[in-house]
Design a protein around this motif. Structure first.
Motif, short mmCIF file in Angstrom:
data_model
loop_
_atom_site.label_atom_id
_atom_site.label_comp_id
_atom_site.label_asym_id
_atom_site.label_seq_id
_atom_site.Cartn_x
_atom_site.Cartn_y
_atom_site.Cartn_z
N VAL A 1 -0.01 2.61 0.90
CA VAL A 1 0.32 1.33 1.51
C VAL A 1 -0.92 0.44 1.57
O VAL A 1 -0.86 -0.76 1.30
CB VAL A 1 0.92 1.53 2.92
N ALA A 2 -2.06 1.03 1.91
CA ALA A 2 -3.30 0.26 1.98
C ALA A 2 -3.63 -0.38 0.62
O ALA A 2 -4.07 -1.53 0.55
CB ALA A 2 -4.44 1.14 2.45
N GLU A 3 -3.42 0.38 -0.44
CA GLU A 3 -3.69 -0.17 -1.78
C GLU A 3 -2.74 -1.31 -2.10
O GLU A 3 -3.13 -2.33 -2.69
CB GLU A 3 -3.57 0.94 -2.82
N LYS A 4 -1.47 -1.16 -1.70
CA LYS A 4 -0.50 -2.24 -1.91
C LYS A 4 -0.92 -3.50 -1.16
O LYS A 4 -0.80 -4.62 -1.66
CB LYS A 4 0.88 -1.80 -1.46
N LEU A 5 -1.41 -3.31 0.08
CA LEU A 5 -1.86 -4.45 0.86
C LEU A 5 -3.07 -5.12 0.22
O LEU A 5 -3.13 -6.36 0.12
CB LEU A 5 -2.21 -4.00 2.28
N ASP A 6 -4.03 -4.32 -0.24
CA ASP A 6 -5.20 -4.88 -0.93
C ASP A 6 -4.75 -5.75 -2.10
O ASP A 6 -5.23 -6.88 -2.28
CB ASP A 6 -6.09 -3.76 -1.45
N ASP A 7 -3.84 -5.23 -2.90
CA ASP A 7 -3.39 -5.95 -4.09
C ASP A 7 -2.64 -7.22 -3.72
O ASP A 7 -2.83 -8.28 -4.34
CB ASP A 7 -2.49 -5.05 -4.95
N ALA A 8 -1.78 -7.13 -2.70
CA ALA A 8 -0.98 -8.29 -2.31
C ALA A 8 -1.86 -9.40 -1.74
O ALA A 8 -1.64 -10.59 -2.03
CB ALA A 8 0.06 -7.87 -1.28
#
Length: 429
Positions: A62-69
């Motif tokens: 989830v953290a990686e998804k947030l970084d990307d978004a």
């Protein structure tokens, strides 16, 4: 839910003064928060169980998804710097900063940097009013003329209607002459009475209580009310009775254009020629009690649970439970999924406030059922085609972490302390 500008001078706080301030207020024990589900599972040597409905979780995926978004949104909207903090049950779950705090030096933005928080200031000013209500010195349903002279229709406008944006008083920051004056000299100092004189040149927009309409004039009147009843300057009252009890060492209401270092530089195109400039030194006195405060992501993390839950870090309360309940009684605004209480808003379940002013945008909110606190800081208000930059980031974040409660503040429900430049007021480059 608006835009403002201010940078207060950070003052030294002494624990003895803080203790006296805390002792002066009624306290009731608070229930200690339970440990997070993940921590409990790990301590027991078990695999983490599935989070209950509405519960937020941030694992590495989830953290990686947030970084990307977030970085994608920054590229899309050309945002210089963003700070995001998402905490669950008091545990630091996701805290990131992206980009630069100063485009000249390239200094990275950090979560302990001071920033102008715009209309999040309103949550503090109205808290001061409600404290005086608890002390029996102000009545919410009394006409404001009971306490202050010179308010047009003040014998029919209640303190409550000022706090929940239903007074009908004209919003001074929409006055064309004020806008021109501000653009000509954004370093000018304004007094509260000068701001009210601008507002009172206009007739009321509607009879008191007839509907909801966001107006900075309301909160300036409330700031003067706190000063009149307490006998203290607003910045002193808030320092002693709100900031110190809540443990907010980096939060202040400035008396001029000062901003404490280290600070985030804010970029705006609200200029006579539409050029983008650094507005961090602009004087936020025009926002005063409606939008002139400064704070940090770390301090706002501490403030939001106190604002929404009413509990102080030491287990006491900033407001009496009944008063806190009245604060959270949200009335319709005419916009879907948007309610407004006493200096506090609810947007699709998220409770708190946002703030915008030249160069800065802030969101500081909590989702009670998920025990989640979200703070977002953006150092630009050059919204362009994307609209509010902070709302853009909040929308991308909440789509991932709380898909049942996605931040989607309609543009019509996002009033600005300083309206967007128009061809008649600000030529495009």
């Amino acid at each position: 839910m608006t835009r403002d500008r201010t940078t207060p001078h950070r003052t030294t706080r002494h624990r003895t003064a803080r203790s006296r301030s805390r002792a002066a207020r009624h306290r009731t024990p608070a229930v200690l928060a339970a440990a997070t589900l993940l921590l409990s599972a790990l301590c027991a040597g078990q695999a983490p169980a599935a989070a209950p409905p509405g519960r937020v979780g941030v694992d590495p995926v989830v953290a990686e998804k947030l970084d990307d978004a977030i970085t994608a949104a920054m590229r899309e909207a050309d945002i210089p710097g963003v700070g995001v903090g998402l905490w669950i049950d008091g545990d630091e779950s996701y805290v990131r900063s992206f980009g630069t705090s100063d485009k000249t030096t390239g200094t990275p933005i950090k979560t302990d940097m001071h920033t102008r928080i715009g209309s999040v200031t309103k949550t503090f000013t109205v808290t001061g009013v409600l404290q005086l209500v608890d002390e029996g010195r102000i009545r919410l349903d009394a006409p404001v003329s009971t306490y202050l002279d010179g308010i047009p229709g003040g014998d029919r406008i209640t303190v409550r209607q000022l706090a929940d944006m239903r007074s009908g008083l004209y919003n001074y920051t929409e006055d064309p002459r004020w806008l021109s004056t501000f653009q000509a000299d954004p370093y000018r100092s304004w007094t509260p009475q000068e701001l009210l004189d601008i507002a009172f040149r206009h007739p009321a927009d509607f009879p008191p209580g007839a509907r909801w309409a966001y107006s900075n004039t309301n909160t300036v009147v409330l700031g003067l009310l706190v000063e009149k009843i307490s006998g203290q300057p607003l910045h002193t009252y808030l320092e002693q009775h709100v900031f110190a009890p809540a443990g907010l060492d980096a939060t202040s209401l400035p008396t001029g254009a000062e901003i404490t270092s280290p600070y985030v530089h804010g970029y705006t195109n609200f200029t006579a020629d539409g050029a983008t400039v650094d507005a961090s030194g602009w004087n936020p006195s025009w926002g005063w009690s409606a939008g002139a405060m400064i704070s940090t992501i770390d301090d706002l993390r501490a403030w939001v649970p106190t604002l929404v839950d009413g509990r102080l870090p030491d287990g006491g309360r900033l407001l009496e439970p009944g008063t806190q309940a009245q604060r959270l009684r949200m009335l319709p605004t005419g916009h879907p999924d948007v309610g407004y209480g006493l200096g506090i808003a609810r947007i699709d379940g998220w409770i708190g406030h946002n703030g915008e002013l030249p160069g800065y945008e802030t969101i500081a909110v909590r989702l009670p059922q998920a025990r989640a606190t979200l703070v977002i800081v953006v150092n630009s208000d050059v919204d362009g085609k994307t609209g509010s930059l902070s709302s853009l980031i909040a929308n991308r974040v909440t789509k991932i972490v709380t898909p049942d409660h996605v931040w989607d503040l309609p543009p019509a429900a996002q009033p600005q302390a300083v309206p967007e430049p128009t061809p008649s007021s600000t030529p495009t480059p």
